[in-house]
Each structure stands twice: as structure tokens, then as C-alpha cells.
Design an enzyme around this catalytic site. Structure first.
Site, mmCIF file in Angstrom:
data_model
loop_
_atom_site.group_PDB
_atom_site.id
_atom_site.type_symbol
_atom_site.label_atom_id
_atom_site.label_comp_id
_atom_site.label_asym_id
_atom_site.label_seq_id
_atom_site.Cartn_x
_atom_site.Cartn_y
_atom_site.Cartn_z
ATOM 1 N N GLU A 32 0.887 -1.205 0.205
ATOM 2 C CA GLU A 32 -0.283 0.115 -0.019
ATOM 3 C C GLU A 32 0.572 1.251 0.005
ATOM 4 O OE1 GLU A 32 -2.630 0.239 3.155
ATOM 5 O OE2 GLU A 32 -3.899 2.680 2.516
ATOM 6 N N ARG A 258 5.072 -13.125 9.798
ATOM 7 C CA ARG A 258 6.015 -11.866 9.225
ATOM 8 C C ARG A 258 7.760 -11.814 10.136
ATOM 9 N NH1 ARG A 258 2.759 -7.683 8.987
ATOM 10 N NH2 ARG A 258 4.389 -6.042 9.740
ATOM 11 N N LYS A 268 4.623 0.534 9.016
ATOM 12 C CA LYS A 268 4.477 2.204 8.256
ATOM 13 C C LYS A 268 4.356 3.119 9.760
ATOM 14 C CE LYS A 268 2.800 -0.058 4.517
ATOM 15 N NZ LYS A 268 2.602 -0.501 3.481
HETATM 16 P P1 ATP Z 1 2.642 -1.997 7.692
HETATM 17 O O1 ATP Z 1 2.220 -2.026 8.866
HETATM 18 O O2 ATP Z 1 3.922 -2.184 7.586
HETATM 19 O O3 ATP Z 1 1.715 -1.251 6.674
HETATM 20 P P2 ATP Z 1 1.471 -3.517 5.770
HETATM 21 O O4 ATP Z 1 1.255 -5.262 5.678
HETATM 22 O O5 ATP Z 1 0.153 -3.101 5.513
HETATM 23 O O6 ATP Z 1 2.526 -3.129 6.451
HETATM 24 P P3 ATP Z 1 1.968 -3.565 2.940
HETATM 25 O O7 ATP Z 1 2.318 -2.096 2.090
HETATM 26 O O8 ATP Z 1 0.783 -3.910 3.085
HETATM 27 O O9 ATP Z 1 2.099 -3.021 4.472
HETATM 28 O O10 ATP Z 1 2.653 -4.943 2.311
HETATM 29 C C1 ATP Z 1 2.724 -5.347 1.255
HETATM 30 C C2 ATP Z 1 3.614 -6.628 1.792
HETATM 31 O O11 ATP Z 1 4.740 -6.524 2.288
HETATM 32 C C3 ATP Z 1 2.234 -7.464 2.243
HETATM 33 O O12 ATP Z 1 2.093 -8.499 0.938
HETATM 34 C C4 ATP Z 1 2.756 -8.058 3.512
HETATM 35 O O13 ATP Z 1 2.517 -8.986 4.232
HETATM 36 C C5 ATP Z 1 4.091 -7.851 3.373
HETATM 37 N N1 ATP Z 1 5.155 -7.348 4.841
HETATM 38 C C6 ATP Z 1 4.766 -6.502 5.141
HETATM 39 N N2 ATP Z 1 5.248 -6.380 6.495
HETATM 40 C C7 ATP Z 1 5.819 -7.096 6.649
HETATM 41 C C8 ATP Z 1 7.043 -8.236 7.551
HETATM 42 N N3 ATP Z 1 7.199 -7.880 8.566
HETATM 43 N N4 ATP Z 1 7.391 -9.466 7.240
HETATM 44 C C9 ATP Z 1 6.842 -10.108 6.120
HETATM 45 N N5 ATP Z 1 6.145 -10.007 5.080
HETATM 46 C C10 ATP Z 1 6.131 -8.168 5.565
HETATM 47 MG MG MG Z 2 -1.665 -3.560 4.000
HETATM 48 MG MG MG Z 3 -0.395 -1.121 6.995
#
Ligand code: ATP
Ligand code: MG
Ligand code: MG
Length: 551
Positions: A32, A258, A268
Site C-alpha cells: 500500500e 512476518r 509503516k
Molecule cells: P505495515 O503494517 O508496515 O503497513 P503492511 O502489511 O500493512 O505493513 P503492505 O504495504 O500492505 O504493508 O505490505 C505489502 C506486503 O509486504 C504484504 O504482502 C505484507 O504481507 C508484506 N509485509 C509487510 N510487513 C511485513 C513483515 N514484517 N514481514 C513480512 N512481510 C511483510
Molecule cells: Mg497491507
Molecule cells: Mg499497514
């Protein structure tokens, strides 16, 4: 050899290919665009792009842009740059979930016509309340049985902006008593009167993550939709949409754990808070666990990929990776690949009393002890040199093998010197040391004495001034965001940055952004890419010399 360590997902894909149930692998990385990528995303990137690479398929870069209020073009640009810097190339053009808004809308109408979706007037809070709990089934909304025509009409009017935000939502009609709360009539569309970075003002409704994700995968022909374990409970919903819509392909969701890294936060939202509050100097502050921050700190792309290989991919939840492992990955890369230099961070002047004012001697020393391809560097010696103040003690303890009054030490790559006199100012601070050189010690031990200590130094007349930024962990505790009742900002390490002015050897005079060095006896450093671009000599400490990772 990087990004190819076996794991349960790679094994599964291999079996499917061998069995012929999968032809060409298609994966996707779906960030995102609401912040910069962090080390957790690197794990997902290495997995998704790595699998596509290994099996000759493709990995899409798809922005999951269903929440315009929090998203920005600047984040899109940064994310693309980070993925490329890590060394990966997405298949075809960059994609956006918003590319599929028309199709998703048509599918929403399809569900309504099939009596599988309805417009609900309950407020967000009421929906939550009606949804029930793990131990209590949900109750149906009073709007659940609206006629198809009315639902189609209301959805269209939601789309064109007739209703206020929060006034209505579109929900799937699944099962209010399902033990899986995600199936209790999940929300498909919300009203948002927000401008979108890709679609402008076209839409006043935006699809939920659940309604957009699997269908986007299906449109793109994604075969394996890899996501983190918190989406495991969403998988029945992911599959429900694919079963109930005329989608062009059947992707499969597979979850993995994760990455959690100690002494850091990987969210983020929390990283954005650090930026917005001015606690760090932007998303690419070298203390940030963002890809761009790590890059600025001096990490190489290959060290990050190697780290992702080392941590592996499993379904074991709750594990915490020691940041020492990350330090190990970059340290071993730089040990092999960074040229050496001497740099004094805490300068103390030493006058070599038996070296003439016009002494001009230049030592030629290897750029790297094991890398002939790195050539030689020139180390001039003159009457005045800088050494590190920590390499001298006026009253040393027994095992202090550096410099002390009357004691000898070797200048690295040069002679043995002896401290004859300590010169102090009126307030008793040490101003300089006066030492004598034993000229019969180049490349050999002095007659009859054993000199154990070796210290680094630079010729004062030839030294180049450098600014050195010493970074430490941003947080003082291993799990800054574990305790929900304590604000993670309370665990900030107030000493995470100190800036010192030092002196470097002449080989540090001309540097380019991101030039990396081992400062001998000190650590690994990287020329700050922003400062160097402005012609300033600023080094960021990437990591110290001592490896603390327990294998
Ligand atoms: P954040 O909470 O940091 O915003 P998110 O999962 O909401 O993380 P996205 O931008 O949706 O952020 O993530 C893109 C991809 O990266 C998704 O497939 C997510 O599962 C993966 N991802 C995000 N954080 C991690 C993590 N700590 N370990 C492994 N994969 C991750
Ligand atoms: Mg997400
Ligand atoms: Mg997020």
C-alpha cells in the site's frame, strides 16, 4: 546464489510444477503506498520475486491503493526505487488495484444480482456491534433483505457521491453466524469523498482490501498470493469471492510469518510517526529500518537479500529475529568488499620529536588485505600525527596495550613509537603527546622488546577533516511495541545518534556518494549519499567491527 534458500513455499511450488498443476508461476508484491518500505517488506519482496526468478515466472508490482486518504505518489516513487535498488524487476508495467475499479464495481453488481450483497445503512459502530464476537453469533442487519433493484440503485448513487461518508456501505451476504468473523457479511465498499492519486475524482466509493485483493490477483493471473499470517483468517473470504464471481483465474493464498526484528518497529504507521514528529531526519534516516534508510546507512542490496535468505520463511508465529543477524550480514559483505582506510574519530595530537619538519615519507599499503584488485593507498607520515584519544591512557591498567607514558606502541603500517612526554594546558587537560620514533621497526619487531599494541593514526599535515555520524539502535528495548499499554515512543534511545568531527587519511579526500570503507579498528562506514552529493565529507557508521551474532 542469493534469494534461493529453500523454504516450504518454494518446495510447494516446485512440487506443483513437477506435478503439472502449475505451469508458469506468477506472484505479486502488493504494497500500500502509504509509507516507505521497511525490512519486513524486504522479506516479502525476496520471497515473491525470488520464487518468480527461481521458477522462470514473473512477479508483479501492484500497488494496493484502495485507501486514497493515506496514499501518495511520493510513496509510489520511493517504493519502486527501493524494489529496483534491491535488484528486482517486476513483470511488465507497474499495476494498481485501482486499474481494476471498473471491473470490481461490475463484480459488486454481479453479487447484488445474485442476492449475495446488499447496501447497509448501519453505522460502522452498529455494524461492529451486530457482528457479534468469537463466542456470540452476529445478528442480521435490518437492511439485509433489501430488494436487488434497490441495492443496485443505492450502490450507483453511493458511487456518484449522493451520500455522506459513513452513511452506507456495501456488504457481502454470507453468514452472520459463521465462526469466522470475516464471513459475517464483510464490507465490500465504503463511501470516501477523497481524491485518488491514480483515479482522481472519478470514485466516491472505494473497495475494501478483501474485496480488491483476490480479484486483482485473479485478473493478473497470479498463481500464488503470498501474504503474512494475519490474513490466514481472511482466506475463506478470499476463496468465497473467487468462487462466487466469474473471475478469469484461480489464485491461491499462502501465508507465512512476518518478520519481527528486535530493537526496532516494522510498521509503516509507527515509522511515519517517527518521521512526522521529527524524531528522525525523514524516512531515509540511517536509523530507520526502511530500505532507503538502510541504504543510506551503508547496507548493500546483497546484504539485505542475504539476510532474507538467512531468516528463512516459515509459518512459525511470534518469533523475533536478532538484529545482530542483520549486522552480521552487512559486516561480512563489507569485510570482503570494502576498502580499508584510517580515520581518527577522537583526535589527540602527537608530535614525533625525532621526525624532521620536512620529513616526507609515504607508505604504500594495500587497499584491502585480501584483495589485490583494490590496489594500494598512500599513507604519508609527517612530524605531527593524530591518534585516537582512547588509544592513550596516562595511568593505564595492566592489560592496556596501547600508548601510555614511557610505553611503546606500533603505528599501523608504520613505525613503533614511544611516549616520552604528556603536555597539558593550564587546566590540566592533555594538549599533545611528544613521542619518539624507532626507525628500525618498519615491518619488524624492535630489538629485544615485544610491542603488542597497534593503533591507527593519520598525518596531521595530510589529514582530511570528516564528519562522522555514529548511529545506534533507535530503541532501548528489544520489543518496543509489544506492550499495548505503553507508547512505543517511550522506549526511544536518546543516544541513537552522535556526531563527531575527525580526521581521515588522504584516500578519503575524494569520495562519491555511498562509497564504503572499513575504518581500521573502528568499524564500517558509508559516505552519506545526500551530503556527498553536495561535496561534503560525511560518513555514516553502518556497523561496528565486532560480530555479536550467535549462530
Ligand atoms: P505495515 O503494517 O508496515 O503497513 P503492511 O502489511 O500493512 O505493513 P503492505 O504495504 O500492505 O504493508 O505490505 C505489502 C506486503 O509486504 C504484504 O504482502 C505484507 O504481507 C508484506 N509485509 C509487510 N510487513 C511485513 C513483515 N514484517 N514481514 C513480512 N512481510 C511483510
Ligand atoms: Mg497491507
Ligand atoms: Mg499497514
Amino acid at each position: 546464489e542469493s534469494t534461493s534458500a529453500p523454504n516450504f513455499i518454494r518446495n510447494q511450488v516446485r512440487e506443483e510444477i513437477e506435478a503439472g498443476s502449475v505451469d508458469t508461476v506468477v506472484t505479486r508484491f502488493p504494497p500500500e503506498p502509504n509509507g516507505f518500505l521497511h525490512i519486513g517488506h524486504a522479506k516479502s519482496i525476496c520471497l515473491n520475486f525470488g520464487i518468480a526468478e527461481q521458477f522462470g515466472g514473473g512477479c508483479n508490482l501492484r500497488f494496493d491503493d484502495t485507501n486514497p486518504a493515506k496514499e501518495e505518489q511520493a510513496y509510489i516513487d520511493a517504493i519502486k526505487a527501493d524494489v529496483e535498488w534491491l535488484g528486482f524487476q517486476w513483470a511488465g508495467n507497474v499495476r494498481y488495484a485501482s486499474d481494476y475499479f471498473d471491473q470490481l464495481y461490475a463484480w459488486a453488481q454481479h453479487l447484488i444480482r445474485e442476492d449475495k450483497a446488499y447496501v447497509d445503512d448501519l453505522s460502522a459502530e452498529e455494524i461492529r456491534e451486530y457482528r457479534g464476537t468469537l463466542t456470540e453469533p452476529g445478528r442480521p442487519s435490518p437492511y439485509r433483505d433489501r430488494p436487488v433493484a434497490e441495492n443496485l440503485d443505492l450502490l450507483e448513487r453511493m458511487r456518484t457521491g449522493e451520500f455522506a461518508e459513513g452513511g452506507k456501505v456495501l456488504r457481502a451476504k454470507i453468514d452472520m453466524a459463521s465462526p469466522n468473523i470475516n464471513l459475517r457479511d464483510p464490507v465490500l465498499y465504503r463511501i470516501r469523498h477523497a481524491s485518488h492519486h491514480q483515479t482522481g475524482d472519478k470514485w466516491k466509493i472505494y473497495p475494501s482490501y478483501d474485496f480488491a485483493h483476490g480479484q486483482s490477483d485473479a485478473i493478473e493471473g497470479v498463481t500464488h498470493s503470498l501474504c503474512t499470517l494475519e490474513f490466514e483468517d481472511h482466506r475463506p473470504l478470499y476463496d468465497w469471492f473467487l468462487e462466487n464471481l466469474p473471475v478469469p483465474s484461480r489464485p491461491r493464498q499462502i501465508e507465512f510469518a512476518r518478520l519481527n526484528l528486535n530493537y526496532t518497529v516494522t510498521s509503516k504507521r509507527k515509522l511515519k510517526l517517527l518521521v512526522d514528529k521529527g524524531i528522525v531526519d525523514g524516512w531515509d534516516d540511517p536509523r530507520m529500518p526502511t530500505i532507503s534508510g538502510m541504504r543510506r546507512r551503508g547496507y548493500t542490496a546483497s546484504s539485505i537479500r542475504k539476510f532474507c535468505d538467512m531468516i528463512g520463511v516459515t509459518r512459525a508465529e511470534g518469533g523475533m529475529v536478532d538484529i545482530a543477524m542483520l549486522y552480521h550480514a552487512i559486516r561480512s559483505d563489507l569485510e570482503d568488499n570494502a576498502p580499508r582506510a584510517m580515520c581518527v574519530l577522537k583526535p589527540l595530537k602527537v608530535v614525533l620529536t625525532n621526525v624532521a619538519e620536512d620529513h616526507d615519507e609515504v607508505f604504500e599499503v594495500p587497499g584491502h588485505p585480501a584483495r589485490d584488485d583494490m590496489g594500494v593507498r598512500k599513507l604519508p607520515l609527517s612530524r605531527e600525527i593524530w591518534i585516537d584519544a582512547d588509544d592513550f591512557m596516562e595511568e593505564p591498567p595492566k592489560k592496556f596495550f596501547r600508548l601510555a607514558p614511557g610505553k611503546e606502541v606500533r603505528l599501523r603500517n608504520a613505525y613503533v613509537i614511544r611516549c616520552d612526554e604528556v603536555v597539558k594546558n593550564a587546566s590540566g587537560d592533555i594538549e599533545e603527546l611528544r613521542c619518539s620514533v624507532d626507525f628500525d621497526t618498519l615491518g619488524k619487531n624492535p630489538e629485544g622488546r615485544k610491542v603488542k599494541g597497534v593503533i591507527h593514526w593519520v598525518s596531521a599535515a595530510h589529514a582530511v577533516p570528516v564528519e562522522v555520524r555514529l548511529y545506534d539502535n533507535l530503541f532501548q528495548v528489544e520489543a518496543p511495541d509489544r506492550d499495548r499499554d505503553v507508547d512505543f515512543l517511550e522506549h526511544l534511545n536518546e543516544q541513537s545518534l552522535s556526531v563527531v568531527q575527525g580526521y581521515g587519511e588522504p584516500s578519503l579526500a575524494e569520495i562519491k556518494p555511498e562509497d564504503r570503507f572499513q575504518f581500521e579498528r573502528v568499524g564500517y562506514f558509508c559516505a552519506d549519499r545526500h551530503a556527498a552529493a553536495e561535496g561534503k565529507r560525511v560518513f555514516n557508521r553502518t556497523v561496528g567491527l565486532k560480530d555479536t551474532w550467535a549462530k
